[in-house]
Design an enzyme around this catalytic site. Structure first.
Site, PDB file in Angstrom:
ATOM      1  N   TYR A 249       0.829  -1.199   0.000  1.00 45.87           N
ATOM      2  CA  TYR A 249       0.000   0.000   0.000  1.00 45.87           C
ATOM      3  C   TYR A 249       0.872   1.261   0.000  1.00 45.87           C
ATOM      4  CZ  TYR A 249      -3.540  -3.367   1.621  1.00 45.87           C
ATOM      5  OH  TYR A 249      -4.377  -4.455   1.748  1.00 45.87           O
TER       6      TYR A 249
ATOM      7  N   HIS B 115       0.343 -12.237   1.338  1.00 41.27           N
ATOM      8  CA  HIS B 115      -0.421 -11.272   0.563  1.00 41.27           C
ATOM      9  C   HIS B 115      -0.553 -11.698  -0.899  1.00 41.27           C
ATOM     10  CE1 HIS B 115      -1.248  -6.670  -0.102  1.00 41.27           C
ATOM     11  NE2 HIS B 115      -2.309  -7.433  -0.270  1.00 41.27           N
TER      12      HIS B 115
END
Length: 333
Positions: free
Chosen positions: A55, A140
């Site tokens: 992010y 992830h």
């Protein structure tokens, strides 16, 4: 704010703050707004915060850590993710990131689910967060890396859990099928399923949710608005679904659900948050926020009263596959 737990997971607040927006997802977010989003979430009772190196190439982690720095460490839960190492890339620093975040491309993402890659990633995350520990670590998006993620990746996380470095480990993905395989085959504690346990996508109900509940694995539901289509009381004409323009079929279906919601005195976004929490295996719903106002809106929507009759009518109309209201769910709502 109420909390939930599973056999293998620390207690999480029913609402968690997702921090992709703190990493400038799609557009710029100021430091002040990012801090405001965390502060307002805290004020409403949120104590679960989720982030990732992906992010904003680490920006989300840095901003989240800064916003939490004055908070008592034992009073909140932080999760981050591993599998994408951030490697310095000075040759591209003058360009914009091509991963969906409005940040300079000063780093490049490198897939790595090896033991060394996992340990390096977590160490770097702790430095950016300014914390001595995180509580939950997810693999992830290992969609194309099953062989490595399910062996060396999981093994490294289990090692960290067994050493007491982290409390719980798992995987976070935008699909239910591979998460089901992680639950079935691996020693994990939690999964984060994004966009697959929503009013419009029920694929997590087929196998993932029943198996996770059977194994005592917690389920965190993310992307419950399907990236935008369910975020407004009536779907806008330019709504997105899974970060792409929503099809007419999905838009019509969302609009039909919105009409039923209004008939029962609630709204489409309120129902979108309440629906995943009907399942007793879901421990938290994670929603993003870009500023204080959005954090407060998230909390207000969670607190809204959503009647059981809504789910019954949606099921009768064929807008939901099967009623999921149980005595346990009623007590939790």
């Amino acid at each position: 704010m109420r909390t939930r737990s599973s056999a293998r997971l620390p207690e999480l607040t029913e609402l968690g703050l997702g921090t992709a927006q703190l990493g400038n997802l799609a557009r710029l977010t100021s430091d002040e707004d990012a801090c405001g989003a965390v502060d307002a979430a805290w004020e409403t009772g949120v104590r679960y915060f989720d982030t990732a190196p992906h992010y904003g190439l680490g920006l989300s982690e840095r901003r989240l850590g800064a916003a939490l720095t004055a908070r008592p460490r034992d009073e909140f839960i932080v999760s981050t993710k591993v599998g994408r190492l951030l490697e310095p890339s000075p040759e591209t620093a003058h360009l914009q990131d091509d991963g969906g975040f409005a940040v300079p491309a000063a780093f490049r993402r490198s897939w790595d689910f090896s033991r060394d890659g996992i340990l390096r990633s977590l160490e770097s995350s702790l430095e950016r967060l300014g914390l001595d520990r995180v509580d939950v670590v997810y693999l992830h998006d290992p969609d194309h890396h099953w062989a490595e993620a399910s062996t060396t990746g999981v093994d490294a996380l289990v090692e960290l859990r067994d050493q007491g470095v982290v409390k719980a480990v798992g995987a976070g993905m935008n699909q239910a099928a591979m998460l089901t395989e992680f639950v079935r085959r691996c020693d994990i504690d939690v999964v984060m399923v994004a966009g697959r346990h929503t009013l419009l996508d029920h694929s997590a109900q087929d196998e993932l949710l029943p198996l996770a509940q059977e194994r005592g694995v917690g389920v965190v539901a993310a992307a419950v608005y399907n990236s935008g289509l369910l975020a407004a009381p009536r779907p806008p004409v330019d709504a997105t679904y899974d970060y792409q323009p929503a099809s007419r079929e999905l838009t019509v279906r969302a609009a039909a659900i919105a009409v039923v919601c209004e008939r029962h005195g609630t709204s489409l976004p309120e129902a979108a948050i309440a629906y995943p929490l009907l399942h007793p295996g879901v421990t938290s719903v994670v929603l993003g926020a870009r500023d204080a106002g959005q954090s407060r809106t998230n909390a207000d929507r969670l607190a809204a009263s959503v009647p059981d009759a809504l789910w019954t009518e949606l099921t009768v109309l064929g807008l939901l596959p099967q009623a999921t209201v149980t005595p346990t769910a009623r007590e939790r709502r």
